[in-house]
Design a protein around this motif. Structure first.
Motif, PDB file in Angstrom:
ATOM      1  N   ASP A   1      -8.924   6.173  -7.303  1.00 47.47           N
ATOM      2  CA  ASP A   1      -9.627   6.456  -6.042  1.00 47.47           C
ATOM      3  C   ASP A   1      -9.552   5.359  -4.980  1.00 47.47           C
ATOM      4  N   GLY A   2      -8.425   5.277  -4.325  1.00 42.51           N
ATOM      5  CA  GLY A   2      -8.334   4.316  -3.223  1.00 42.51           C
ATOM      6  C   GLY A   2      -8.142   2.904  -3.716  1.00 42.51           C
TER       7      GLY A   2
ATOM      8  N   PRO B   1       0.819  -1.213   0.000  1.00 40.06           N
ATOM      9  CA  PRO B   1       0.000   0.000   0.000  1.00 40.06           C
ATOM     10  C   PRO B   1       0.845   1.253   0.000  1.00 40.06           C
ATOM     11  N   GLY B   2       0.302   2.287  -0.620  1.00 39.50           N
ATOM     12  CA  GLY B   2       0.900   3.605  -0.527  1.00 39.50           C
ATOM     13  C   GLY B   2       0.157   4.430   0.496  1.00 39.50           C
TER      14      GLY B   2
ATOM     15  N   TYR C   1      -6.068   0.520  -3.067  1.00 39.46           N
ATOM     16  CA  TYR C   1      -5.731  -0.598  -2.169  1.00 39.46           C
ATOM     17  C   TYR C   1      -6.969  -1.422  -1.827  1.00 39.46           C
ATOM     18  N   ARG C   2      -8.073  -0.732  -1.476  1.00 41.26           N
ATOM     19  CA  ARG C   2      -9.302  -1.465  -1.146  1.00 41.26           C
ATOM     20  C   ARG C   2      -9.858  -2.190  -2.370  1.00 41.26           C
TER      21      ARG C   2
ATOM     22  N   GLY D   1      -4.056   5.355   0.693  1.00 36.76           N
ATOM     23  CA  GLY D   1      -4.971   4.356   0.161  1.00 36.76           C
ATOM     24  C   GLY D   1      -4.649   3.829  -1.216  1.00 36.76           C
TER      25      GLY D   1
END
Lengths: 206, 206
Positions: free
Chosen positions: A133-134, A111-112, A136-137, A115
Motif C-alpha cells: 500500500d504505497g 518510484p513506480g 514509496y512513502r 506510489g
C-alpha cells in the motif's frame, strides 16, 4: 553490490488475465524477467533471483516462499549494501541500473507509478522495506527513521511496472527486449485511442 | 537555449472535469504552469510562454492561437536550437530540465506516458513536430528523416503529464510546488485503493 530480483512464478501478472491466459502470463512474465536480468548483467553485475518457488534459470536463485516484504527484508538482514529490482520492468536499461547502483545516497529509491517502489539500493544496514500500500512513502519514512540519506531516482524506465493492460503500450513503444518481442509475436499492436497509445490484440491474445 | 512552454488558458485540463470545476481547472493549470516556469528559471534560463491567448504573467509571452503543432513548428522555423516543455508537468525539477537541455544529441525527446512527447530539445534546424496521436513515434521518424541523432531522456518527472484523475496522485506523491499545494488546499488526499495510490476529495473538489 548484490542485486536481487524478486520473482513469483506461480500466478504472475494476474491483473492481465483479461488479455492473457495463465500460460501466456507465465511466458510474458518470464520474458520480462529475462529483460531485467539482461540489463543488470550488461552493467557487469550478476543478479540473484529471489523466487517464491524453484526455478530453472541460468542464474543464481534463492528460494524464499514468504511474502515479498519478508523475503526482501531477509535479504537486507543478511546483505548490505544490496539492491532490489522488480522483475516486471521490461523497459529497464543498463544505464538506468547504473544510475540506481552508482547513486551515493544511503538509500536510493526508484518510484513506480501509483506510489510503489520499483527498485532500490540500500547502503545503510538499518533500512527495511514494506511493499504494502504505497511503499514509496513508507520507504522514505524507513530511511528517515534510521537516519539514512535518500535519493529519489528520476527514471521513466524504472517507473513503468507492467501489471495492467495500459502498461503494455509502454512495452511496445519503448521496450527493446524479450517482453516487447513476446507481445508482438502474440499479436499485440499499438492502437491510438483518444490521442493516447493503447494496445489491440489483432492476431492473438485472449 | 530558448525554452518555450506551450499553454492554452481557455479550457485547460478538460479531462479533469469530473473532479474539478472549470474555475478550478484554470487555477490548477496556472499552478502547474508556475511549477514548470520555476524549474526552468532555476536552471538559469528564461522561459517564454507560447500561449493561445493573452496572458498576464511576469514572463515573456508569445501569443499564437494556432493548434499546438503549428504553433511549435512556427517557433522551430524561427529558432534553433530550441526546447519545448509542456505546461502540465508539475513534477518537473531543475535537474530534469538540465538533463534535457544539456544532452548532446541533435534531438532529445522526453516521452510522456501513453506515447506522447512531453518535452524536447531540438538542435537540428530540420526537425519539426507533430503532436497528434502518438507523437513520440512521429518525432523519432521526423528526426530520422532529417538525419538528426536522437536521445530519449529517461525521466519519470518529465513523463508524468497531468490530464486524468489518476495523475493527480503522482502530483501529491512527488510534487513539491504550487500544483501539489493547490491540490492539498482543494482537499485532495492520497488514498490507497487495491494497492495503488489514488486521490480522494474529502474536503473539496467537484
Amino acid at each position: 553490490m548484490d542485486v536481487f530480483v524478486p520473482f513469483d512464478p506461480r500466478d504472475p501478472n494476474s491483473r492481465l488475465s483479461s488479455v492473457l491466459s495463465a500460460d501466456q502470463r507465465r511466458a510474458f512474465a518470464a520474458a520480462m524477467l529475462t529483460d531485467v536480468l539482461d540489463a543488470i548483467r550488461a552493467t557487469g553485475r550478476e543478479p540473484t533471483i529471489l523466487s517464491t518457488a524453484d526455478l530453472d534459470r541460468s542464474c543464481a536463485v534463492v528460494v524464499d516462499d514468504r511474502p515479498l516484504t519478508e523475503a526482501v527484508n531477509g535479504v537486507l538482514d543478511a546483505t548490505t549494501p544490496a539492491a532490489v529490482v522488480m522483475a516486471d520492468l521490461p523497459l529497464v536499461t543498463p544505464e538506468a541500473v547504473d544510475r540506481l547502483l552508482d547513486a551515493d545516497a544511503a538509500v536510493t529509491l526508484a518510484p513506480g507509478l501509483g506510489g510503489g517502489t520499483n527498485a532500490l539500493c540500500a547502503r545503510h544496514p538499518g533500512f527495511r522495506v514494506d511493499y504494502h500500500d504505497g511503499s514509496y512513502r513508507k520507504h522514505l519514512a524507513s530511511a528517515e527513521e534510521c537516519g539514512a540519506s535518500v535519493h529519489t531516482l528520476d527514471s521513466f524506465r524504472l517507473a513503468v511496472d507492467v501489471d495492467e493492460r495500459a502498461d503494455l503500450a509502454e512495452v511496445l513503444l519503448h521496450g527493446e527486449g524479450e517482453a516487447a518481442a513476446w507481445l508482438r509475436d502474440a499479436g499485440f499492436e499499438i492502437e491510438i485511442t483518444d490521442g493516447r497509445c493503447t494496445v489491440s490484440t489483432a492476431a492473438g491474445g485472449r
